[in-house]
Design an enzyme around this catalytic site. Structure first.
Site: not given
Ligand SMILES: *Cc1c(COP(=O)(O)O)cnc(C)c1O
Length: 436
Positions: A145, A240, A268
């Site tokens: 994701y 990511d 995060k």
């Molecule tokens: C949470 C997450 C996102 C998206 O971040 P948001 O702040 O919710 O838009 C993208 N990539 C990874 C790996 C994530 O865990």
């Protein structure tokens, strides 16, 4: 059984004014059923709902709260910043301080741009890879994701190399067609995509240690092979680490597995619980970002002073106190005990862990990709989840999420969690064998 009267009436009211009653889908408990507790406050490792129930929290806002809820260094930094004005739309020293701190912690990043969400970070990283290479296609991995931007809401179903089909109505075919999807941990599938379309591939985007299908670890040598392949074809590697950054290790999963990406996305933990994310990487690539270069990307509230203050406070505390190492040790203790408890209850589980992250998969075999993850026993998971919640342990309400530990989780919290899990695994074993 916890009383959830006030939560129930708030949830009913919320559903009249907010789609599904929530501002992000997983919070609705739809995949496990029941009413989500509405939260009144958090303190350390604990959450308190509006009905007066107390929980040990393993969601931690889906990752950001490395130090736990309302850690005084973060709270004080935000209060001090707020007293000096909440937004300027003009540069501040705090932005420079956080950028320097991040580039120091993640050596592959020479320069970094702050944004407000992980979605923005990955969306911008992809635009940058396309701008830099002059190519259109991107490759992602099924079950990874990267936020909800159009180009990334695609997984293309199982199997090897297929053209993308949108995962959501509202994403155009044209957008989905340039997103190619392959299974994680399957090098031949990726080699095949490159052999067929390599000269059109701007970049590969990946969670190095995926956490959004539950926690899945890369096979030996896999990440290095992906790095080599992208280099060979002149495509960029976008790592990511929105979830794994400052969680798998202080330098992220790239430091653990020894890979040097072109672009890294963070989110995060970087904001200490406030809305911050970032993308950054090699100077030559980042110099293409506006106003230094032609690739446009902007944000009214980007680099927000409250958010920068929280990020600086959280990351500085992490770095000065070896937080990631401490949490990895605590995580090993907890996950070993959980495995033992599941064994005693006779329910097969896999419990992968990394840094301060772990998942309890209800599966007999090791989970190495999305197909394995979706084969887990969801009845067993639901029974485990609800039993834990009733015993005051707040877990992510889906088999396909990662659990998080914070510095505030004490030995006592861990003992309570393990003793609750002993009951919960028995419930899971019953649900699994009855198949209901
Ligand atoms: C949470 C997450 C996102 C998206 O971040 P948001 O702040 O919710 O838009 C993208 N990539 C990874 C790996 C994530 O865990």
């Amino acid at each position: 059984m916890n009383e959830l009267n006030r939560s129930t009436s708030l949830f009913d009211e919320a559903k009249r004014f907010i789609p599904g009653g929530v501002n992000s889908p997983v919070r609705s408990f739809r995949s496990v059923g029941g009413v989500p507790p509405f939260i009144a406050k958090g303190a350390g490792s604990k959450l308190y709902d509006v009905d007066g129930n107390e929980y040990i929290d393993y969601v931690l806002s889906y990752g950001p709260l490395l130090l736990g809820h309302a850690h005084p260094v973060v709270t004080e930094a935000v209060q001090t910043a707020a007293a000096n004005g909440t937004s300027f739309g003009a540069p501040t020293g705090a932005e420079v301080a956080l950028a320097k701190l991040v580039c120091g912690l993640v050596p592959s990043m020479d320069m970094v741009r702050m944004v407000n969400s992980g979605t923005e970070a990955t969306m911008s990283a992809i635009r940058l890879a396309r701008a830099y290479t002059g190519r259109d296609c991107i490759v992602k991995f099924i079950g990874c994701y990267h936020g909800h931007s159009d180009a990334l809401l695609v997984h293309a179903g199982s199997g090897a190399t297929t053209f993308g089909v949108p995962d959501s109505p509202g994403v155009t075919k044209g957008t989905a067609e340039t997103t190619l999807s392959v299974p994680f941990n399957d090098l031949p599938a990726l080699e095949k995509v490159f052999a067929e379309k390599g000269s059109a591939i701007a970049g590969v985007i990946m969670e190095p240690t995926p956490g959004n299908m539950g926690l899945v670890l890369p096979k030996d040598g896999y990440l290095k092979a992906v790095r080599e392949l992208t280099k060979k074809y002149g495509s960029l590697l976008i790592i990511d680490e929105v979830m794994s950054g400052f969680r798998s290790a202080q330098g992220g999963s790239q430091s653990l597995y020894g890979i040097d990406p072109d672009i890294t996305c963070l989110g995060k933990v970087i904001g200490g619980g406030l809305p911050v994310a970032a993308y950054g990487g090699k100077q030559e690539i980042m110099s293409r970002v506006s106003p230094a270069g032609p690739m446009y990307q902007a944000g009214t509230l980007s680099g927000n002073p409250l958010a920068m203050a929280a990020g600086i406070a959280a990351l500085t505390y992490m770095k000065d106190n070896n937080v990631c190492e401490t949490l990895a040790k605590r995580n090993a203790e907890l996950t070993d005990a959980l495995k033992e408890a599941a064994g005693a209850a006779g329910i097969p589980v896999q419990v992968p862990r990394l840094g301060s992250m772990f998942t309890v998969f209800f599966s007999e075999k090791e989970v190495t990709d999305y197909e394995d993850a979706t084969a887990c026993d969801l009845n067993a998971f639901r029974a485990y989840f609800h039993s834990m919640l009733e015993q005051g342990i707040y877990l992510p309400p889906s088999q396909f999420e990662t659990n998080f530990l914070s510095l505030a989780h004490s030995e006592e919290d861990i003992e309570k969690t393990v003793s609750a899990a002993k009951n919960a695994f028995k419930k899971a074993a019953l649900a699994a064998s009855s198949g209901c």
